[in-house]
Design an enzyme around this catalytic site. Structure first.
Site, short mmCIF file in Angstrom:
data_model
loop_
_atom_site.label_atom_id
_atom_site.label_comp_id
_atom_site.label_asym_id
_atom_site.label_seq_id
_atom_site.Cartn_x
_atom_site.Cartn_y
_atom_site.Cartn_z
CB SER A 1 -0.96 -0.07 1.20
OG SER A 1 -1.92 0.94 1.15
CG HIS B 1 -4.52 -1.62 -1.92
ND1 HIS B 1 -4.88 -2.41 -0.87
CD2 HIS B 1 -3.93 -0.53 -1.36
CE1 HIS B 1 -4.53 -1.84 0.27
NE2 HIS B 1 -3.96 -0.69 0.00
#
Length: 196
Positions: A98, A123
Site C-alpha cells: 500500500s 491497491h
C-alpha cells in the site's frame, strides 16, 4: 512498548550508547518498519529534513518493511522526499504494501531496490469505517476519488506504466514478488548484498 536495541561504541572518551535508529541515522539510514500513521510520518519527515540539512548532497537511504497505512501521512513523507535536494535511495526488506509500496517506488529513479524475497502490494486508497450522514459520506467519497486520482498519476509517473494500467491494477490488491516489481517499474534492481 517495543524493545529498541542499544548499540555501544568505543570512543577515545569511553563508551557511548545509542538506540539502533540513532546509530543508523548517523549513516544516513532511515528505517520504516511499522504501519504509517501521522506520528511515524512526522518522525520520518524529521529525519529526512535533518539529514538533508546535514548534507544536501549525500544520498539518504530509506529501508521499508511496512504494511502501509494512512494516505495523508504517506503523502506527507512523499512530498518531503521530493522536496529535499538529496537522492532518496529506497529498499524493500520484507514487504512494502500500500503506502509502503508507494514510498518504495517514489525513491530516486535508478536507486530503488528490493531484496530477493520481498513482497510488494499496490491497491487503491481507502478510508475505512465511514459512517454518518449521507452528505458527509458523499464528501469523503469525493475525497477518496480525488486522492485516488493523485496517487494513480504519481504511480504512473514513477513506474512508467500507463495511467489506464495503474487504474486497472489497483482496483483490487495487486501483489508482486521482487522480479515482478522490477518488471512493473516499482524498483530498479533486486539486490542480495549491500551496495558499496
Amino acid at each position: 512498548m517495543a524493545l529498541v536495541p542499544m548499540v555501544i561504541e568505543q570512543t577515545n572518551r569511553g563508551e557511548r550508547a545509542y538506540d539502533i535508529y540513532s546509530r543508523l541515522l548517523r549513516d544516513n539510514i532511515i528505517f520504516l518498519g511499522t504501519p504509517i500513521d501521522d506520528q511515524i510520518a512526522n518522525l520520518v519527515i524529521a529525519q529526512l529534513l535533518f539529514l538533508s540539512a546535514e548534507d544536501p548532497d549525500k544520498d539518504i537511504q530509506l529501508y521499508i518493511n511496512s504494511p502501509g497505512g494512512s494516505i495523508t501521512a504517506g503523502l506527507a513523507i512523499y512530498d518531503t522526499m521530493q522536496f529535499i535536494k538529496n537522492d532518496v535511495v529506497t529498499y524493500c526488506i520484507g514487504q512494502a504494501a500500500s503506502m509502503g509500496a508507494f514510498l518504495l517506488m517514489s525513491g530516486t529513479a535508478g536507486k530503488r531496490f528490493a531484496l530477493p524475497n520481498s513482497r510488494i502490494l499496490i491497491h487503491q486508497p481507502s478510508m475505512g469505517g465511514l459512517s454518518g450522514q449521507a452528505t458527509d459520506i458523499d464528501i469523503h467519497a469525493r475525497e477518496i476519488l480525488r486522492i485516488r486520482e493523485i496517487t494513480n498519476n504519481l504511480m504512473s509517473k514513477h513506474t512508467g506504466q500507463s495511467l489506464e494500467r495503474i487504474e486497472r491494477d489497483v482496483e483490487r490488491d495487486f501483489i508482486m514478488n521482487a522480479p515482478q516489481a522490477k518488471e512493473y517499474g516499482i524498483i530498479d534492481e533486486i539486490i542480495d548484498r549491500p551496495r558499496v
